[in-house]
Enzyme design. Structure first.
Site, short mmCIF file in Angstrom:
data_model
loop_
_atom_site.label_atom_id
_atom_site.label_comp_id
_atom_site.label_asym_id
_atom_site.label_seq_id
_atom_site.Cartn_x
_atom_site.Cartn_y
_atom_site.Cartn_z
N GLY A 57 -0.90 7.53 6.85
CA GLY A 57 -0.74 8.15 5.41
C GLY A 57 -1.71 7.24 4.81
O GLY A 57 -1.87 6.40 5.25
N LYS A 58 -1.70 7.70 3.53
CA LYS A 58 -2.58 7.09 2.32
C LYS A 58 -2.01 7.02 1.16
O LYS A 58 -1.45 7.90 0.67
CB LYS A 58 -3.94 7.77 2.65
CG LYS A 58 -4.93 7.04 1.55
CD LYS A 58 -6.35 7.53 1.65
CE LYS A 58 -6.42 8.93 1.38
NZ LYS A 58 -7.80 9.57 1.43
N GLY A 59 -1.95 5.98 0.43
CA GLY A 59 -1.27 5.86 -0.70
C GLY A 59 -2.01 5.15 -1.90
O GLY A 59 -3.52 5.06 -1.60
N LYS A 63 -3.13 2.11 3.08
CA LYS A 63 -2.72 3.06 3.85
C LYS A 63 -1.34 2.75 4.84
O LYS A 63 -0.81 1.45 4.83
CB LYS A 63 -3.80 3.16 4.91
CG LYS A 63 -5.14 3.77 4.38
CD LYS A 63 -6.13 3.79 5.39
CE LYS A 63 -7.61 4.28 4.76
NZ LYS A 63 -8.74 4.55 5.85
N VAL A 64 -1.21 3.58 5.58
CA VAL A 64 0.00 3.47 6.65
C VAL A 64 -0.21 3.74 7.73
O VAL A 64 -0.99 4.87 7.96
CB VAL A 64 1.25 4.27 6.41
CG1 VAL A 64 2.66 4.01 7.20
CG2 VAL A 64 1.88 3.96 4.74
N ASP A 173 13.26 7.05 -8.38
CA ASP A 173 12.34 7.76 -7.83
C ASP A 173 12.54 8.61 -6.65
O ASP A 173 11.89 8.88 -5.64
CB ASP A 173 10.90 6.94 -7.71
CG ASP A 173 9.70 7.83 -7.66
OD1 ASP A 173 9.69 8.84 -8.19
OD2 ASP A 173 8.78 7.31 -6.96
N LYS A 175 12.90 11.69 -4.67
CA LYS A 175 12.11 13.12 -4.52
C LYS A 175 11.72 13.44 -3.13
O LYS A 175 11.88 12.44 -2.27
CB LYS A 175 10.71 12.89 -5.34
CG LYS A 175 10.06 12.06 -4.94
CD LYS A 175 8.60 11.75 -5.77
CE LYS A 175 7.55 10.86 -5.23
NZ LYS A 175 6.63 10.65 -6.29
N ASN A 178 9.76 11.06 -0.78
CA ASN A 178 10.44 9.65 -0.65
C ASN A 178 11.63 9.90 0.35
O ASN A 178 12.45 8.90 0.33
CB ASN A 178 10.73 8.97 -1.88
CG ASN A 178 9.66 8.64 -2.79
OD1 ASN A 178 8.37 8.62 -2.22
ND2 ASN A 178 9.66 8.12 -4.13
#
Length: 379
Positions: A57-59, A63-64, A173, A175, A178
């Site tokens: 993933g990318k934030g 990144k993850v 947060d 959602k 998450n």
């Protein structure tokens, strides 16, 4: 109103009025422990202890990646944060809060932190690898969930939120992005950068933050608020699961303010009476009148929507999830564009950035169970 930090959709953040004063009540003091930052073999935990396998993933800040420990062969998710991307004091506080919440918590439905370490340019969080992806992905596939499926996940999420509140943590947060699903389909709450760690008599917050489609009215209008804000967000999440979209979906900030102060959210007639009643009571604009506003999670456990739920069995993960995960192909629930990228190496960063000092960031949660919860010093 204090510091304003809204998120609109995945990974998007809007900072509003940077001249406004930051609330001092939210500035958690950093505590440094005197324990050594070494593993059982006397070695410092570092990047050399992990083999990078895939991008996951990318934030906003990095990144993850999927990594494997070179000795134990265990798989982990490695969150890599680039220090120069953490530009402001507010952003640094978010990073530090997430790391502290992960280190404080130990629960079936919360992502576990195993290690944390840093270089001169990056921060590394080594956490559970949760192969089922985000609940957001599963909701997109299905459009909306039936009440039976929603009830199962609502129960697990409720237990996770209850646990956070008992640790005096306001999540802020919640959602679908998450909420992760593990290899069996059980939930794991993650991403605690916007959380508030309360202490002593300070059980309230002032900072206006959260994801805009799910944010509680008292936060929108700038009131001091408590844990009750999480129960509005919980209601908004259940609304999303049951109807296919959150209450404030595609509304402007002006329209959201109107709903927070004047209008009532329309609840579809096709839902059961128990579901409609639960949503109505969770989406109450008045925090102390909201379900959960007086006795916290206990009020929600007792609601008729959950009358046939055995919460003890749910917490022990003794009830099979309604989503079948065992026969799915590996990494199906992740961004395939990232998964298929050839390079997974940790790209060097030349600019050290503004913030280099995270003196209490290092952590080894796998060293000894008796040392769980301790902070480790890093120089």
């Amino acid at each position: 109103m204090g510091l304003v930090c809204f998120k609109e959709g995945p990974q998007a953040e809007i900072s509003v009025d940077p001249t406004e004063k930051i609330d001092q009540v939210e500035d958690n003091e950093e505590v440094i422990s005197q324990l050594p930052s070494k593993n059982e073999e006397g070695e410092k935990i570092s990047l050399s202890h992990f083999i990078m396998l895939r991008n996951l993933g990318k934030g906003t800040y990095g990144k993850v990646k999927l990594v494997q420990h070179t000795v134990t062969q265990k798989l982990y998710a490695m969150k890599v944060l680039i220090k120069k991307s953490v530009r402001t004091l507010k952003q640094k506080r978010h990073v530090q809060t997430e790391r502290n919440v992960l280190e404080m918590t130990n629960h079936n439905f919360i992502t576990k932190l195993h290690y944390a370490f840093q270089t001169q340019t990056k921060l590394y969080l080594i956490m559970d690898f949760v192969p089922g992806g985000e609940l957001f992905y599963h909701l997109k596939l299905q459009g909306r969930m039936n009440e039976k499926k929603t009830k199962f996940y609502a129960a697990e999420i409720l237990i996770g939120l209850d646990y956070l509140h008992k640790q005096n943590i306001i999540y802020r947060d919640l959602k679908p992005e998450n909420i992760l699903l593990d290899s069996e389909g059980h939930i794991k709450l993650c991403d605690f950068g916007l959380s508030k760690i309360c202490s002593g008599s300070d059980m309230f917050a002032r900072t206006c933050c959260g994801t805009i489609e799910y944010i509680a009215p008292e936060i929108v209008i700038g009131q001091v608020y408590s844990k009750s804000c999480d129960w509005w967000t919980y209601g908004a999440l259940l609304y999303d699961m049951l109807t296919g979209k959150p209450p404030f979906y595609k509304l402007t900030k002006k329209q959201i303010f109107e709903y927070a102060t004047q209008k009532d959210i329309e609840i579809p007639e096709y839902l059961s009476e128990e579901a409609k009643d639960l949503l109505k009571k969770l989406l109450n604009k008045t925090p102390h009148e909201r379900l959960g506003g007086q006795r916290d999670a206990q009020e929600i456990y007792e609601h008729p929507f959950f009358k046939d739920v055995d919460f003890q069995k749910i917490e022990r993960k003794e009830i099979a999830p309604p989503v079948e995960m065992q026969n799915e192909r590996p990494f199906k629930f992740f961004d395939q564009n990232l998964i298929r990228k050839c390079s997974v190496n940790d790209t060097p960063v030349n600019d050290f950035g503004k913030f280099q000092d995270y003196s209490n960031f290092t952590y080894n949660g796998d060293k000894l169970s008796s040392e769980y919860g301790q902070l480790l010093i890093s120089h």
